[in-house]
Design a protein around this motif. Structure first.
Motif, mmCIF file in Angstrom:
data_model
loop_
_atom_site.group_PDB
_atom_site.id
_atom_site.type_symbol
_atom_site.label_atom_id
_atom_site.label_comp_id
_atom_site.label_asym_id
_atom_site.label_seq_id
_atom_site.Cartn_x
_atom_site.Cartn_y
_atom_site.Cartn_z
ATOM 1 N N LEU A 76 58.297 3.888 -25.388
ATOM 2 C CA LEU A 76 59.405 3.565 -24.481
ATOM 3 C C LEU A 76 60.564 3.111 -25.363
ATOM 4 O O LEU A 76 60.384 2.272 -26.242
ATOM 5 C CB LEU A 76 58.943 2.433 -23.577
ATOM 6 N N THR A 135 55.121 -2.573 -19.857
ATOM 7 C CA THR A 135 55.385 -1.289 -19.187
ATOM 8 C C THR A 135 54.615 -0.148 -19.852
ATOM 9 O O THR A 135 53.938 0.633 -19.171
ATOM 10 C CB THR A 135 56.904 -0.978 -19.219
ATOM 11 N N VAL A 136 54.712 -0.056 -21.179
ATOM 12 C CA VAL A 136 54.080 1.084 -21.853
ATOM 13 C C VAL A 136 52.552 0.988 -21.757
ATOM 14 O O VAL A 136 51.854 2.007 -21.676
ATOM 15 C CB VAL A 136 54.599 1.212 -23.311
ATOM 16 N N THR A 137 52.023 -0.219 -21.718
ATOM 17 C CA THR A 137 50.568 -0.402 -21.628
ATOM 18 C C THR A 137 50.066 -0.005 -20.239
ATOM 19 O O THR A 137 49.157 0.824 -20.095
ATOM 20 C CB THR A 137 50.210 -1.873 -21.930
ATOM 21 N N LYS A 138 50.695 -0.586 -19.217
ATOM 22 C CA LYS A 138 50.209 -0.342 -17.828
ATOM 23 C C LYS A 138 50.459 1.098 -17.396
ATOM 24 O O LYS A 138 49.622 1.704 -16.723
ATOM 25 C CB LYS A 138 50.883 -1.326 -16.870
ATOM 26 N N LYS A 139 51.615 1.637 -17.793
ATOM 27 C CA LYS A 139 51.961 3.026 -17.419
ATOM 28 C C LYS A 139 50.890 4.008 -17.905
ATOM 29 O O LYS A 139 50.661 5.054 -17.305
ATOM 30 C CB LYS A 139 53.309 3.379 -18.058
ATOM 31 N N ASN A 140 50.226 3.656 -18.990
ATOM 32 C CA ASN A 140 49.236 4.558 -19.579
ATOM 33 C C ASN A 140 47.800 4.159 -19.250
ATOM 34 O O ASN A 140 46.852 4.597 -19.918
ATOM 35 C CB ASN A 140 49.479 4.669 -21.085
ATOM 36 N N ASP A 160 52.268 6.802 -26.138
ATOM 37 C CA ASP A 160 53.569 6.817 -25.450
ATOM 38 C C ASP A 160 54.536 5.913 -26.212
ATOM 39 O O ASP A 160 54.111 4.953 -26.864
ATOM 40 C CB ASP A 160 53.382 6.270 -24.032
#
Ligand code: UT7
Length: 334
Positions: free
Chosen positions: A186, A243-248, A184
């Protein structure tokens, strides 16, 4: 049908031959090696000499990436090029690069202008193209000449000691392996702070037909509210990686390696401290090359991969912040 993902194939980079140390800068302005090292982590940077151009550096970096992949220019389906300023006002250097690499196919060459976050914007576009099935192989290139636009007087020292020249390239391609590639990206911007780090001129609005008593004695050098940029960089870089770590579905602990934009060693140290990521999980090139804006991430990652710090299968976070404001983070399985 399974959607393809984007894997990184190879990197390349080029830095000018001329080394400019902090002591060299002491000859131009009131500064010191100690101040620059303590406040930024920079020891030296590279400046172009005659013959080293945005295009020439881009070409060298791209050739290294192609050679490492055992590919030729005709194996590329698209070029995404980024720079603050380019050799021509127009056309963009992407088109010039297509010619200098000897691409015979009429592939698209896109020029992006997203300053220090440019590489992540380029990655986002390339990944979207590949996932959508538009293109299989994209060459991303960043090439930056800062040295010829620096204010080398004491007035400009807060900015001019930080920046250096250089280029880097990254070749990405489609893969059907769900265990590798970009997970991903961001990207974000906050235009309300555009004037916190900007160069005003040359501008098409400066013309005697449009303005009486036109004064063109200043506006050609970068202006920066350093402390404001510094604070925002730490906040946004921490936020983007988290954000990009947790979102995935990952935790920050899962990250094997971080490649951060090289603007200031103290910014990157603060980001890693906030995220509780050990310093050993990163690599820096700022000490030797300064801030090469759009080129810092692929240049630093090229070194980290070549030196075996990043291995295939590693979970890698890329993160940047810069003028615009713009920022972003890519999470990928190398
Ligand atoms: O890639 C795009 C993003 N860019 C960045 O992220 C850069 C963000 N900002 C920074 O990295 C830092 O703010 C700087 C490195 C630019 C400045 O560091 P600082 O710790 O914020 O220093 P400062 O601006 O508060 O300046 C402290 C002092 C000042 O003198 P006084 O007012 O205390 O007497 C400055 O005039 O240091 C002086 N100074 C210098 N002294 C020697 C500023 N630049 C220099 C210099 N050499 N080059």
């Amino acid at each position: 049908m399974q959607q393809p993902r984007t894997r990184i194939v190879s990197f390349g980079h080029y830095v000018p031959k001329k080394v400019v140390t902090n002591h060299d800068l002491e000859k131009y302005m009131e500064t010191s090696d100690q101040w620059i090292q303590q406040r930024s982590g920079i020891k030296e940077r590279r400046w172009v000499s005659e013959g080293e151009t945005t295009l020439q550096m881009a070409t060298e970096a791209a050739k290294e990436a192609l050679e490492k992949a055992n590919l030729t220019a005709d194996d590329i389906d698209a070029i995404v090029f980024g720079a603050l300023v380019t050799d021509y006002v127009f056309p963009g250097t992407g088109c010039l690069l297509q010619k200098s690499l000897g691409c015979k196919k009429p592939i698209p060459a896109l020029d992006l202008r997203n300053q220090c976050s440019g590489f992540l914007y380029a990655m986002s576009v390339s990944d979207a193209w590949i996932r959508a099935g538009f293109y299989k192989r994209v060459l991303i290139v960043a090439s930056e000449i800062q040295s010829t636009a620096l204010d080398l007087s004491t007035e400009g020292r807060d900015v001019s000691v930080l920046f250096g020249d250089g280029a880097a390239a990254c070749l990405v391609e489609a893969t059907n392996n769900p265990e590798e590639g970009v997970i991903d990206t961001l990207i974000a911007s906050q235009g309300e702070f555009a004037e916190k780090l900007f160069v005003h001129r040359p501008s098409p609005n400066d013309h005697p037909r449009l303005k009486e008593n036109l004064d063109l004695t200043d506006g050609f050098h970068a202006h920066m509210d350093g402390k404001f940029v510094f604070k925002n960089a730490i906040i946004r870089m921490c936020e983007a990686v988290t954000t990009v770590t947790k979102k995935n579905g990952f935790e920050l602990d899962d990250i094997d390696f971080v490649v951060a934009h090289q603007a200031n060693m103290r910014i990157n140290q603060a980001v890693l401290d906030h995220l509780k990521i050990p310093f050993e999980k990163t690599h820096h090139t700022i000490d030797r090359y300064g801030n090469t804006t759009n080129a810092t991430i692929p240049l630093t990652m090229n070194e980290a991969v070549d030196q075996g710090m990043i291995k295939r299968g590693d979970l890698v976070a890329l993160v940047a912040f810069g003028s615009g404001f713009t920022w972003g983070s890519t999470l990928l399985r190398f």
